[in-house]
Each structure stands twice: as structure tokens, then as C-alpha cells.
Design a protein around this motif. Sequence first.
Motif, mmCIF file in Angstrom:
data_model
loop_
_atom_site.group_PDB
_atom_site.id
_atom_site.type_symbol
_atom_site.label_atom_id
_atom_site.label_comp_id
_atom_site.label_asym_id
_atom_site.label_seq_id
_atom_site.Cartn_x
_atom_site.Cartn_y
_atom_site.Cartn_z
ATOM 1 N N TRP A 71 37.328 21.741 33.696
ATOM 2 C CA TRP A 71 38.116 22.977 33.907
ATOM 3 C C TRP A 71 37.334 24.209 33.499
ATOM 4 O O TRP A 71 37.471 25.280 34.112
ATOM 5 N N VAL A 74 34.972 24.920 36.304
ATOM 6 C CA VAL A 74 35.693 25.532 37.451
ATOM 7 C C VAL A 74 35.988 26.994 37.192
ATOM 8 O O VAL A 74 35.810 27.884 38.051
ATOM 9 N N ALA A 75 36.453 27.289 35.966
ATOM 10 C CA ALA A 75 36.741 28.687 35.640
ATOM 11 C C ALA A 75 35.500 29.554 35.682
ATOM 12 O O ALA A 75 35.502 30.680 36.205
ATOM 13 N N THR A 78 34.495 30.052 39.237
ATOM 14 C CA THR A 78 35.360 31.045 39.907
ATOM 15 C C THR A 78 34.957 32.466 39.522
ATOM 16 O O THR A 78 34.865 33.377 40.361
ATOM 17 N N VAL A 81 31.722 33.325 41.216
ATOM 18 C CA VAL A 81 31.915 33.613 42.660
ATOM 19 C C VAL A 81 32.491 34.997 42.853
ATOM 20 O O VAL A 81 32.079 35.763 43.738
ATOM 21 N N CYS A 82 33.471 35.353 42.043
ATOM 22 C CA CYS A 82 34.058 36.707 42.174
ATOM 23 C C CYS A 82 33.034 37.792 41.910
ATOM 24 O O CYS A 82 32.937 38.792 42.646
#
Length: 305
Positions: A71, A74-75, A78, A81-82
Motif C-alpha cells: 500500500w 501504491v501511494a 500515485t 504519477v500526479c
Amino acid sequence: MRDDGTLDDQYGPGGTTGRSDVTPSPERPASTTASAPPRRPWSSLAGLSRTRFGSLRNLLLPGRPGSGPAWARVALATGVVCCLGLAAFAQARGEAVQPTTRAGSTADAAERAGGDAASRSLPRTPVATPSATPSATPSADPDTTRTPAPRRSPARPADPAPVAGLTRVQMINAKTIVTTGRKMGVPRRGLVIAVATAMQESNLYNYASGVLPESQNYPHQAIGWDHDSVGLFQQRPSSGWGEVGQLMNPAFATRQFLTALREIPGWEDMALTDAAQAVQVSAYPWAYAQHEWRATEVVDAFLGR
């Protein structure tokens, strides 16, 4: 790729220096760990995307130090990516804005130039200054346009100098007699008779009469007292020659005399004094003959010999 199946971090210490995709190298040369290779500036969106997503893939692979639980990865992915998306969007927008800005500057310059050209094409009112001159029209090509030369009126022949002892005023009156007779079609002989008669009657001056005060209201050059006789030929209004104002006109008086002369049968073959006496009915009929030679000289001065 390492022996354990993980990818090399090209941004970690040592990067990919000294490594090959074919032969693994368990050890890194000490010289390559001293400093990281210089990074090239990102020149395009595609290169930026490939590099950033390669880093993201390394972060997501298990077994790398500090990768943490799924997790967290993944965070972290993310967030990366942003950030990468925002950076790519900002860079793409900056690259797109620069041509627009330059184009806009060019358009503004063209607009300003066009505005100046339009203003130059408008009519301008010259400033009223002492040195200002009105705008001249475009000059015509001298090779293709020729200005017609101004037409010159025929030179008027100068009046002849006084002859036969006459004054300028007498010559003007003699000219009136000759000019009027020519318009009537009277031959030269008739003109000589008329001038000689006026020399005897008035000495070629336009006389008013002291007996007729009315005659003095018209242009005149002398005043006589021979009854009501007036003008160059001393014609009497009471005898039917015409009105006082008419007889004071030298041209009218000449027409009256020449008209009466041409009514005399054979006047052209008569002696000058007889022809003049037939018209004037003077108390001194022989007096006209003395002026014949002078009258001839005057007519010749105007008509030529």
C-alpha cells in the motif's frame, strides 16, 4: 538488470556506468561511485515520460531497499504519477506558450505596422506653419506626358507713329475713320476723302458745341461755336445727321459721312474737294483739296502703300 531480477536504478549511486545488459557485473568500479553522471535537460515530453515511468517501475518492484509494503508503494506511485503529470503538463504548456507568445509579438508588431501604414494612407491636413507648402500632386512622367504649349494670340500690330504733323490724339481719331471705313467695305479713295474732310472740318479733333451744352456731356477734345455743328465732321443735328449723342461718337459720325458719300453718283472719279463738298455743302468748297496729300500719308500709315 541484477542477478536477483531487479532493475538497476540509473539514478542511484553509480547509475548504469560499467554495466552491460548482456554480462552482469557483481561489482561496481570505484571510479564510477564518486559522482553521478550529468543529467541532460528534458527536451521533449516523450523522453520525460519514458524516464519517469522507468523510475516508477523500479519503485514498484519488490525486493528493493526501502520499497515497503504494497500500500505504501501504491501511494508513493500515485503521488509520483500526479507529480509527473503536472510536471509534464507544465512543460508542454510552456513549450506551446512560447511560440504563441512569439507569434503574438509578431502579430502585435504586424498590427502596429499595419496601423502605421493605414494612418499614412489617410489624407493629412498640413500644419499651418510659415514654411509649410501644400502637398504636391504626383508629377507626370515627362517622357510620356507632354504639357501642351500655351497658345499665343497673334501679336497686335502696334499703331503707327504720328505722321503728317499730327498728334497722338489726331492719329487715334484718324485710325477710327480708317477702321470704320474698312468694316464698311469702302475703298482706299473713300478713306482718303473722309480723312481730308475731317482735317478741314475739325482738324481731326472731336468737337463739342458751345451752342449745344448737351454735347459737352460726351467725351470731347475741343469746343466750337459754329451753330450746332458737332463731332469730327461738324455735322448738325438740326440738319438730320443724327442725335447729339450719336454724332459725338467718332465711329457713328464716320459711318454717316461715308454712307452719304457712296450715295453720290461717280464719287470715286470726282476730285477730292468736289466729292467732299457734295456731302458737306460747305461755304468753302475749295478748302478740302489742301489736305489731300496729308490724308493720303495717314491712310498709307495704317494700310501700307
